[in-house]
Design an enzyme around this catalytic site. Structure first.
Site, PDB file in Angstrom:
ATOM      1  N   LYS A 103      51.084  77.807  70.593  1.00 23.35           N
ATOM      2  CA  LYS A 103      52.337  77.432  71.273  1.00 23.35           C
ATOM      3  C   LYS A 103      52.184  77.317  72.790  1.00 23.35           C
ATOM      4  O   LYS A 103      52.825  76.466  73.407  1.00 23.35           O
ATOM      5  CB  LYS A 103      53.434  78.446  70.961  1.00 23.35           C
ATOM      6  CG  LYS A 103      53.986  78.360  69.550  1.00 23.35           C
ATOM      7  CD  LYS A 103      55.153  79.339  69.421  1.00 23.35           C
ATOM      8  CE  LYS A 103      55.804  79.307  68.061  1.00 23.35           C
ATOM      9  NZ  LYS A 103      57.050  80.072  68.033  1.00 23.35           N
ATOM     10  N   ASP A 162      63.197  77.689  69.706  1.00 25.57           N
ATOM     11  CA  ASP A 162      63.369  79.066  69.209  1.00 25.57           C
ATOM     12  C   ASP A 162      64.661  79.702  69.736  1.00 25.57           C
ATOM     13  O   ASP A 162      65.365  80.402  68.996  1.00 25.57           O
ATOM     14  CB  ASP A 162      62.170  79.936  69.603  1.00 25.57           C
ATOM     15  CG  ASP A 162      60.941  79.639  68.759  1.00 25.57           C
ATOM     16  OD1 ASP A 162      61.102  79.184  67.606  1.00 25.57           O
ATOM     17  OD2 ASP A 162      59.813  79.859  69.246  1.00 25.57           O
TER      18      ASP A 162
END
Ligand code: ATR
Length: 278
Positions: A71, A107
């Site tokens: 990520k 997220d």
């Protein structure tokens, strides 16, 4: 699933990736909405990450999700990164358009949407939030809470330096306290979030006395294995509204699915049951 020459392609890139629930989740939506498309697991070693992304774009992929440990690397691999992902320091969703890679981080969106769906009466701006943990998940959660107008985010982590670094990076009304003070810092809070791995299957439990937490405060855990963590069970027994962590995973997937496949998908009880029945 029958594919065609026109099938829209997307997937999840990680190393390893076999544990990812994303193929099941997106696969459910593809079927549910009758999309001519596929979402596949793509195990890619970190050293090959950037070239793999370029190749996927070349092959006509609409985009990918990115999972651990890639990520942060995805931030540099993209041609453009949205301000939220830049602030969090991680990209979890890439849209590929004309060979260009556009990165975002959903997220925090998933975290807030899960609370909005699971606890419609909760108002982020009404009271301070307490966030336990300072890892990657905490960064997305804290950024989302600040953007949603939380008057204060009280951050506590076993390793104080990591909490200080997070607070320094995100700015705003983040106040760091010692891990040992976690029970006292619940005073007057409207939300308690566990972003640590404590309480997860195979990990130690979260040791936290809840008696100082106001009765109406919402309690949520980003751990979803088990779904009903000891923290959520203890909070429920005290009468607090609680929201489990599975919804964050489901909601964070919505923006990517819509961008790649052209349908805004819904998180339903049936989807939850399907993902859990794995
Ligand atoms: P993620 O990116 O998924 O949030 P992570 O970066 O590994 O994962 O973070 C895990 C979090 O759980 C961290 O806040 C970690 O605290 P440290 O920063 O001190 O490592 C926290 N954590 C893990 N085990 C813990 C334990 N036994 N006691 C307290 N906190 C713990």
């Amino acid at each position: 699933m029958i594919l065609s020459g026109e099938s829209k392609l997307a997937g999840v890139v990680g190393w390893p990736v076999a544990h990812s629930r994303s193929p099941r989740l997106h696969g459910y939506w593809l079927k549910r909405y009758g999309v001519d498309g596929a979402y596949v697991p793509l195990p890619v070693k970190p050293a090959a990450f950037e070239s793999a992304l370029r190749l996927l774009a070349e092959l006509g992929f609409r985009g990918v999700n990115v999972t651990v440990p890639l990520k942060a690397a995805a931030l540099d691999a993209c041609d453009r990164v949205d301000p939220t992902a830049r602030r969090i320091g991680a990209v979890n969703t890439i849209v590929m358009k004309g060979g260009r890679l556009e990165g975002s981080n959903t997220d925090g969106f998933g975290f807030l949407e899960n609370l909005r769906q699971g606890a419609p009466g909760w108002r982020p701006a009404a009271a301070p939030a307490v966030v336990l943990g300072a890892g990657g998940a905490a960064r997305a959660v804290v950024a989302a809470l600040l953007d949603a107008g939380a008057p204060q985010v009280r951050l506590l982590n076993r390793t104080a330096a990591r909490a200080e670094a997070l607070a320094g990076d995100l700015g705003g009304a983040v106040e760091v306290s010692d891990w040992a003070e976690r029970a006292e810092r619940l005073d007057g809070a409207g939300l308690l979030v566990n972003t640590t791995s404590l309480g997860m299957t195979g990990q130690p439990p979260l040791d936290l006395e809840l008696s100082r937490l106001p009765a109406e405060a919402l309690v949520t855990d980003i751990v979803y294995a088990p779904l009903d963590t000891a923290l959520l069970a203890a909070a429920r027994a005290r009468g607090h509204p609680v929201v489990d962590g599975l919804g964050m995973l489901l909601h964070q997937a919505r923006p990517g699915f819509e961008a790649w496949f052209g349908v805004a998908p819904e998180v339903t009880a049936e989807l939850r049951a399907f993902v859990l029945s794995d």
